[in-house]
Design an enzyme around this catalytic site. Sequence first.
Site, mmCIF file in Angstrom:
data_model
loop_
_atom_site.group_PDB
_atom_site.id
_atom_site.type_symbol
_atom_site.label_atom_id
_atom_site.label_comp_id
_atom_site.label_asym_id
_atom_site.label_seq_id
_atom_site.Cartn_x
_atom_site.Cartn_y
_atom_site.Cartn_z
ATOM 1 N N ASP A 22 -1.373 8.697 -5.469
ATOM 2 C CA ASP A 22 -2.119 9.292 -6.586
ATOM 3 C C ASP A 22 -2.298 10.810 -6.519
ATOM 4 O OD1 ASP A 22 -2.402 7.204 -8.253
ATOM 5 O OD2 ASP A 22 -4.523 6.810 -7.836
ATOM 6 N N LYS A 25 2.764 12.893 -7.337
ATOM 7 C CA LYS A 25 4.195 13.073 -7.047
ATOM 8 C C LYS A 25 5.067 12.778 -8.269
ATOM 9 C CE LYS A 25 3.669 9.998 -3.827
ATOM 10 N NZ LYS A 25 2.184 9.942 -3.850
ATOM 11 N N HIS A 85 1.924 4.761 -1.571
ATOM 12 C CA HIS A 85 1.185 3.625 -1.043
ATOM 13 C C HIS A 85 1.692 3.217 0.337
ATOM 14 C CE1 HIS A 85 -0.401 -0.412 -0.680
ATOM 15 N NE2 HIS A 85 -1.334 -0.003 -1.525
HETATM 16 N N1 LIG Z 1 -5.892 16.930 -13.319
HETATM 17 C C1 LIG Z 1 -4.679 16.583 -12.912
HETATM 18 N N2 LIG Z 1 -4.356 15.279 -12.759
HETATM 19 C C2 LIG Z 1 -3.127 14.968 -12.356
HETATM 20 C C3 LIG Z 1 -2.155 15.955 -12.051
HETATM 21 N N3 LIG Z 1 -1.011 15.349 -11.651
HETATM 22 C C4 LIG Z 1 -1.254 14.022 -11.693
HETATM 23 N N4 LIG Z 1 -2.515 13.780 -12.120
HETATM 24 C C5 LIG Z 1 -3.121 12.460 -12.306
HETATM 25 O O1 LIG Z 1 -3.205 11.812 -11.060
HETATM 26 C C6 LIG Z 1 -2.902 10.412 -11.200
HETATM 27 C C7 LIG Z 1 -1.780 10.021 -10.265
HETATM 28 O O2 LIG Z 1 -0.574 10.638 -10.636
HETATM 29 P P1 LIG Z 1 0.854 10.091 -10.172
HETATM 30 O O3 LIG Z 1 1.849 11.123 -10.601
HETATM 31 O O4 LIG Z 1 1.074 8.700 -10.601
HETATM 32 O O5 LIG Z 1 0.658 10.114 -8.600
HETATM 33 P P2 LIG Z 1 1.683 9.643 -7.463
HETATM 34 O O6 LIG Z 1 1.473 10.564 -6.325
HETATM 35 O O7 LIG Z 1 3.049 9.535 -8.014
HETATM 36 O O8 LIG Z 1 1.134 8.207 -7.098
HETATM 37 P P3 LIG Z 1 1.888 7.011 -6.276
HETATM 38 O O9 LIG Z 1 3.325 6.987 -6.714
HETATM 39 O O10 LIG Z 1 1.146 5.794 -6.664
HETATM 40 O O11 LIG Z 1 1.728 7.369 -4.838
HETATM 41 C C8 LIG Z 1 -2.573 10.190 -12.663
HETATM 42 O O12 LIG Z 1 -3.742 9.719 -13.304
HETATM 43 C C9 LIG Z 1 -2.201 11.569 -13.148
HETATM 44 O O13 LIG Z 1 -2.421 11.761 -14.516
HETATM 45 C C10 LIG Z 1 -2.537 17.331 -12.215
HETATM 46 O O14 LIG Z 1 -1.761 18.256 -11.982
HETATM 47 N N5 LIG Z 1 -3.803 17.574 -12.634
HETATM 48 MG MG LIG Z 2 4.385 7.894 -7.971
#
Ligand SMILES: Nc1nc2c(ncn2[C@@H]2O[C@H](COP(=O)(O)OP(=O)(O)OP(=O)(O)O)[C@@H](O)[C@H]2O)c(=O)[nH]1
Ligand SMILES: [Mg+2]
Length: 389
Positions: A22, A25, A85
């Site tokens: 989260d 990425k 994860h």
């Molecule tokens: N405010 C803000 N929220 C963000 C930003 N980037 C991502 N988010 C939020 O953070 C959450 C997780 O984003 P993902 O891009 O799914 O994160 P991830 O690291 O890919 O997560 P996993 O693949 O599950 O490990 C989402 O609700 C996004 O909208 C950002 O630059 N600013």
């Molecule tokens: Mg992801």
Amino acid sequence: MPKTAYVRTKPHLNIGTMGHVDHGKTTLTAAITKVLSERGTGTFVPFDRIDRAPEEAARGITINIAHVEYETDTRHYAHIDMPGHADYVKNMVTGAAQLDGAILVVSALDGIMPQTAEHVLLARQVGVDHIVVALNKADAGDPELTDLVELEVRELLTAHGYGGDSVPVVRVSGLRALEGDPRWTAAVEALLDAVDTYVPMPVRYTDAPFLLPVENVLSITGRGTVVTGAVERGTVRVGDRVELLGSGTTTVVTGLETFGKPMDSAEAGDNVALLLRGVPRDAVRRGHVVAAPGSVTPSRRFTARVYVLSSREGGRTTAISTGYRPQFYIRTADVVGDVDLGEAAVARPGDTVHMTVELGRDVPLEPGLGFAIREGGRTVGAGTVTALV
Ligand SMILES: Nc1nc2c(ncn2[C@@H]2O[C@H](COP(=O)(O)OP(=O)(O)OP(=O)(O)O)[C@@H](O)[C@H]2O)c(=O)[nH]1
Ligand SMILES: [Mg+2]
């Protein structure tokens, strides 16, 4: 419609996003493709096209969709978006093994979390020499707290031998860049510039005998079985005879593609799909190796130097001893192995030890090869093969 052939005009590198669940990425990956599509050197890949299981994306002879491709002014990149994860660390290990550099995504709101540290440790172990940090969610973070997070990340990198003082740390907002906010679009461009300049072009062993660790296997009706992965070394051409280590057969490569584009030959570093003549779908699996015939001899006994993760790093809380039988993640393979600690007999979390390992089956091994040790769904050790015995 005939497909356009892949034209090699810029040096090709493999990079990827890693970091805690989260922290953003996938959002950042989508934002990078958006920014570059506006520059005209890539195709925008929306969030929901990246964040999908490879099985769902198995369409045609193409590589799994967690890989996206784009170009900057100077380079062509294949980008792997790795899941944060804990259960997916094994994908991280196999994905990261092919990386020439990585973008460590750290949320400016949360700072270092367990998988941030675990991914840095594994990246080091599997030979990723260059990391660029994206301090993401900078749109929502308090600048002074973000300064503290930056310090903490630099310390973590230094602790793992990455020279944290000189690593580029760029404050970005994947989310705002994706929305088109100019300030954050510029930040993503600055991040890409940092990757272009800080991650050097690696030495490619194109003259060595061909070797590709199988990452995925697909079956294409009417065409046959396709294996995908990154070429670890050497070159392969359509028409070449190859050996399938793991299934004990040889076959001929009848088709080659990268990102859906046909190619006549693939070389070390390329992310490719190989169409194999007359190989049944169930004869080849992730973890097998495709290689030039006779170029590698699989074996199962080796000595290794292993770092046993501390409990703080997500490792064990208790010592391991001779007779321990965890899973070894080697290239894309996942094999059980018996550990012999010799005279030491016992190793505590946080120790670096020498061990002899006997795997449950033969695997192509060589000195210098990195691997991870896992148990009950978590990483407990990281090692390097020192010799075959
Ligand atoms: N405010 C803000 N929220 C963000 C930003 N980037 C991502 N988010 C939020 O953070 C959450 C997780 O984003 P993902 O891009 O799914 O994160 P991830 O690291 O890919 O997560 P996993 O693949 O599950 O490990 C989402 O609700 C996004 O909208 C950002 O630059 N600013
Ligand atoms: Mg992801």
